[in-house]
Write a protein that holds these residues in place. Structure first.
Motif, PDB file in Angstrom:
ATOM      1  N   UNK A 293       0.820  -1.201   0.000  1.00 42.82           N
ATOM      2  CA  UNK A 293       0.000   0.000   0.000  1.00 42.82           C
ATOM      3  C   UNK A 293       0.867   1.269   0.000  1.00 42.82           C
ATOM      4  N   UNK A 294       1.986   1.199   0.721  1.00 40.74           N
ATOM      5  CA  UNK A 294       2.865   2.367   0.765  1.00 40.74           C
ATOM      6  C   UNK A 294       3.533   2.621  -0.579  1.00 40.74           C
ATOM      7  N   UNK A 295       3.549   1.600  -1.440  1.00 39.08           N
ATOM      8  CA  UNK A 295       4.115   1.759  -2.789  1.00 39.08           C
ATOM      9  C   UNK A 295       3.101   2.370  -3.754  1.00 39.08           C
ATOM     10  N   UNK A 296       1.924   2.681  -3.258  1.00 40.65           N
ATOM     11  CA  UNK A 296       0.933   3.360  -4.085  1.00 40.65           C
ATOM     12  C   UNK A 296      -0.033   2.434  -4.788  1.00 40.65           C
ATOM     13  N   UNK A 297      -0.062   1.154  -4.370  1.00 43.40           N
ATOM     14  CA  UNK A 297      -0.996   0.211  -4.995  1.00 43.40           C
ATOM     15  C   UNK A 297      -2.387   0.514  -4.459  1.00 43.40           C
ATOM     16  N   UNK A 298      -3.329   0.774  -5.374  1.00 39.45           N
ATOM     17  CA  UNK A 298      -4.651   1.185  -4.944  1.00 39.45           C
ATOM     18  C   UNK A 298      -5.733   0.160  -5.202  1.00 39.45           C
ATOM     19  N   UNK A 299      -6.067  -0.110  -6.476  1.00 46.50           N
ATOM     20  CA  UNK A 299      -7.199  -0.995  -6.759  1.00 46.50           C
ATOM     21  C   UNK A 299      -6.829  -2.455  -6.531  1.00 46.50           C
ATOM     22  N   UNK A 300      -7.830  -3.303  -6.544  1.00 43.80           N
ATOM     23  CA  UNK A 300      -7.668  -4.730  -6.211  1.00 43.80           C
ATOM     24  C   UNK A 300      -6.765  -5.433  -7.207  1.00 43.80           C
ATOM     25  N   UNK A 301      -6.959  -5.173  -8.491  1.00 44.71           N
ATOM     26  CA  UNK A 301      -6.161  -5.867  -9.509  1.00 44.71           C
ATOM     27  C   UNK A 301      -4.687  -5.520  -9.375  1.00 44.71           C
TER      28      UNK A 301
ATOM     29  N   UNK B 256       0.873  -6.857  -7.752  1.00 46.74           N
ATOM     30  CA  UNK B 256       2.068  -6.504  -6.969  1.00 46.74           C
ATOM     31  C   UNK B 256       2.427  -7.617  -5.985  1.00 46.74           C
ATOM     32  N   UNK B 257       1.405  -8.211  -5.365  1.00 41.38           N
ATOM     33  CA  UNK B 257       1.648  -9.303  -4.423  1.00 41.38           C
ATOM     34  C   UNK B 257       2.238 -10.510  -5.153  1.00 41.38           C
ATOM     35  N   UNK B 258       1.720 -10.776  -6.358  1.00 47.16           N
ATOM     36  CA  UNK B 258       2.228 -11.881  -7.167  1.00 47.16           C
ATOM     37  C   UNK B 258       3.703 -11.655  -7.508  1.00 47.16           C
TER      38      UNK B 258
END
Length: 619
Positions: A225-233, A238-240
């Protein structure tokens, strides 16, 4: 067989062995002389070796008829253990016992002397290679893997003579594969060890990374989240990416693990990581089972080679240890006399206990019975005979060649089987008894002896009695109970009795000692009796002789000079005149000196008078 049927195994010992080893394994350990198994079960080393000596060589132990004989036996084993190249070899030495078969003695001598010759012929670098291999063997507690790796190291050294011949025939390819398999399966956690299989290592690494990430799942979410990831996709992608970069899992494994109906990011990340952990754990277990099966198959295929390597490494270490002991004390092969002839003879024998302590040792020659000690064998004329017998001892040749004449018949011991040994205080009489005892013990254990030459008749009873200064009636009775029954039993007996008179008053001691000498002669036994009462024993039986050790005087430092080589058929001269002379010379004041001078005048010996005159002149 019941454990308590073995000597020294009572209810408590049986319970300790069965609780730790089980009955069958405990019996195998006792019958196989396995000291380590018994000590691991909680027995002290002394108790374990006592049990094993009786189990594996009870008849031989029965020949040690006195506590002093048993003490001398244990002292020899301790000295031999000092030269052991492995802990296992030391344990095998500790349970050596006198043998009851001459064939068995000769067989062990063959093995030990072959090992001695092989070890002596090795270059220093090769010796270091062998010792290093055995040091690593001990570092790994003598395991199968340690034995296999030691065998491979010995093969690489190129040493193939004597006991090392067993190594030359081993299948090195099978052993190399076995070493790798044993290393992979060796470990307290019962897991296939790291490095055994690349795929297994990869799966374990991935599982460990996933477990670490799962333990910090909330931090992972926060980082994303701190990297700016916003929406679910975008969050899922990013997690993958993070999983693929940090855990070494495949993209297919990641996508298969991702939940389809997660309610939020926490549920999604947690579900994915739990699913990955479960899948990777199953994959690790499955791969480990496959690898273990392959390794065990490798060991099964190599089982015969492994067993041969373990046996060879163990036997080589054992014989090499005894060979190093033999070399340390210049030991040689004894000859055995059997049948109607009986003898104990030594040519230039040394006392190994004194040598081990770094004390100066004068080699001595001595003989009882129908021996083969001759003038030609010891004198200048005997050098050719030495060559004919294959004796290559350089120091012996030099000393013999230095003699102008061979030893005369008068200087040689007769063929009497019984001797009374007399002579100087501190003249080596006790040391000679101990040396004869050591030679007989080593020979009957099938080991080389500390002499240029030796002849030994194996005995049914070795009666060794050290000097015990006590007039206690109980000491006299217990001594007679220990030394007379073996002599009266009818078997072949060797009597080595030191200053019997020290345990009772002189008059009775002389009578009892005369009776012991006569009984030894009557029983056709061999014997040496050390005493200061030679004159009181006359007349001795004609089958017994008197030998003597003489003090030669004092050196410039007033130290006693003794020729430790006995003179045969001669009563030894004691040393009071020399002792008194030294006391006079070393007296610290006039009154003290006057007292010792009175004693010196009472002795009336010319040597004392000369010493007194010198002392008075210097005073």
């Amino acid at each position: 067989m019941r454990l308590e049927a073995y000597w020294g195994v009572g209810p408590k010992t049986r319970e300790a062995l069965t609780d730790t080893l089980g009955t069958e394994r405990a019996i195998r350990a006792i019958e196989g002389g396995d000291v380590r198994a018994l000590t691991d079960a909680g027995l002290s080393r002394g108790r374990a070796t006592g049990i094993l000596r009786r189990a594996t060589g009870g008849e031989g132990m029965d020949t040690l008829a006195t506590s002093d004989a048993r003490a001398a036996y244990k002292e020899l084993l301790d000295l031999a253990v000092d030269h052991a190249v492995t802990d296992r070899a030391a344990d095998r030495i500790r349970v050596l016992t006198p043998l009851t078969s001459v064939d068995a003695m000769e067989t062990r001598l063959d093995d030990v002397l072959a090992a001695r010759d092989a070890w002596e012929s090795l270059a220093d670098d090769d010796r270091e290679t062998v010792l290093d291999a055995y040091a690593r063997y001990d570092d790994r507690d003598g395991s199968e893997r340690a034995a296999v790796e030691a065998a491979l190291a010995l093969c690489d050294s190129g040493v193939e003579t004597g006991p090392f011949e067993a190594i030359a025939d081993l299948e090195t390819d099978a052993l190399e594969a076995a070493a790798a398999a044993l290393g992979a399966l060796e470990g307290e956690d019962n897991r296939v060890q790291e490095g055994a299989d690349e795929e297994l290592d990869r799966l374990r690494s991935a599982l460990g990374a996933v477990e670490d990430m799962d333990a910090n799942a909330l931090q992972v979410i926060e980082d994303l989240r701190s990297d700016g990831v916003g929406d679910v996709t975008a969050f899922q992608d990013a997690f993958e990416d993070r999983l693929l970069s940090e855990t070494q899992v495949t993209i297919d494994q990641v996508r298969e693990a991702m939940p389809t109906e997660a309610t939020d990011a926490t549920d999604f990340v947690g579900g994915t990581l739990r699913s990955l952990r479960s899948a990777l754990t199953s994959a690790v277990d499955e791969r480990e089972a496959t690898v273990r099966s392959d390794l065990e198959a490798t060991l099964e295929d190599a089982r015969e080679a492994i067993d041969r390597a373990v046996g060879a490494v163990d036997d080589i270490a054992f014989h090499l240890s005894l060979a190093r002991f033999a070399l340390a004390y210049d030991c040689t092969r004894p000859a055995f006399r059997t049948g109607d002839e009986a003898a104990v003879s030594v040519v230039r024998a040394t006392n190994v206990a004194l040598a081990a302590r770094g004390e100066s040792v004068q080699p001595v020659t001595y003989a009882l019975g129908e021996h083969g000690v001759t003038g030609d064998a010891l004198g200048a004329k005997g050098v050719e005979q030495l060559d004919a017998d294959g004796d290559t001892d350089v120091s012996t040749r030099i000393e013999l060649e230095a003699r102008s004449d061979p030893i005369t018949a008068e200087e040689l011991p007769g063929d009497e089987r019984v001797a009374v040994l007399t002579g100087a205080n501190s003249g080596g009489k006790t040391t000679l008894l101990e040396t004869l005892c050591q030679v007989v013990l080593l020979a009957t254990m099938g080991l080389p002896v500390p002499a240029d030459r030796a002849e030994v008749t194996p005995v049914d009873a070795l009666v060794f009695h050290r000097r015990h200064a006590s007039f206690n009636a109980g000491v006299l009775e217990s001594t007679l109970r220990s030394i007379v029954p073996p002599l009266s039993s009818g078997g072949r007996t060797l009597m080595l009795v030191d200053e019997f008179e020290a345990i009772t008053e002189p008059g009775s001691a002389a009578d009892l000692l005369h009776g012991l000498v006569r009984l030894t002669v009557e029983r056709d036994a061999l014997g040496v009796f050390v005493t200061h009462l030679a004159d009181d024993l006359e007349p001795l039986p004609p089958e017994a002789r008197v030998d003597g050790i003489f003090a030669e005087g004092l050196n410039p430092d007033l130290e006693l000079l003794v020729d430790y080589q006995p003179r045969f058929g001669t009563v030894g001269r004691s040393t009071p005149e020399f002792i008194v002379s030294r006391l006079v010379a070393n007296a610290e004041d006039r009154s003290e000196r006057a007292g010792f001078e009175t004693l010196g005048e009472a002795v009336g010996n010319d040597v004392v008078q000369r010493t007194l005159a010198d002392a008075r002149w210097s005073g």
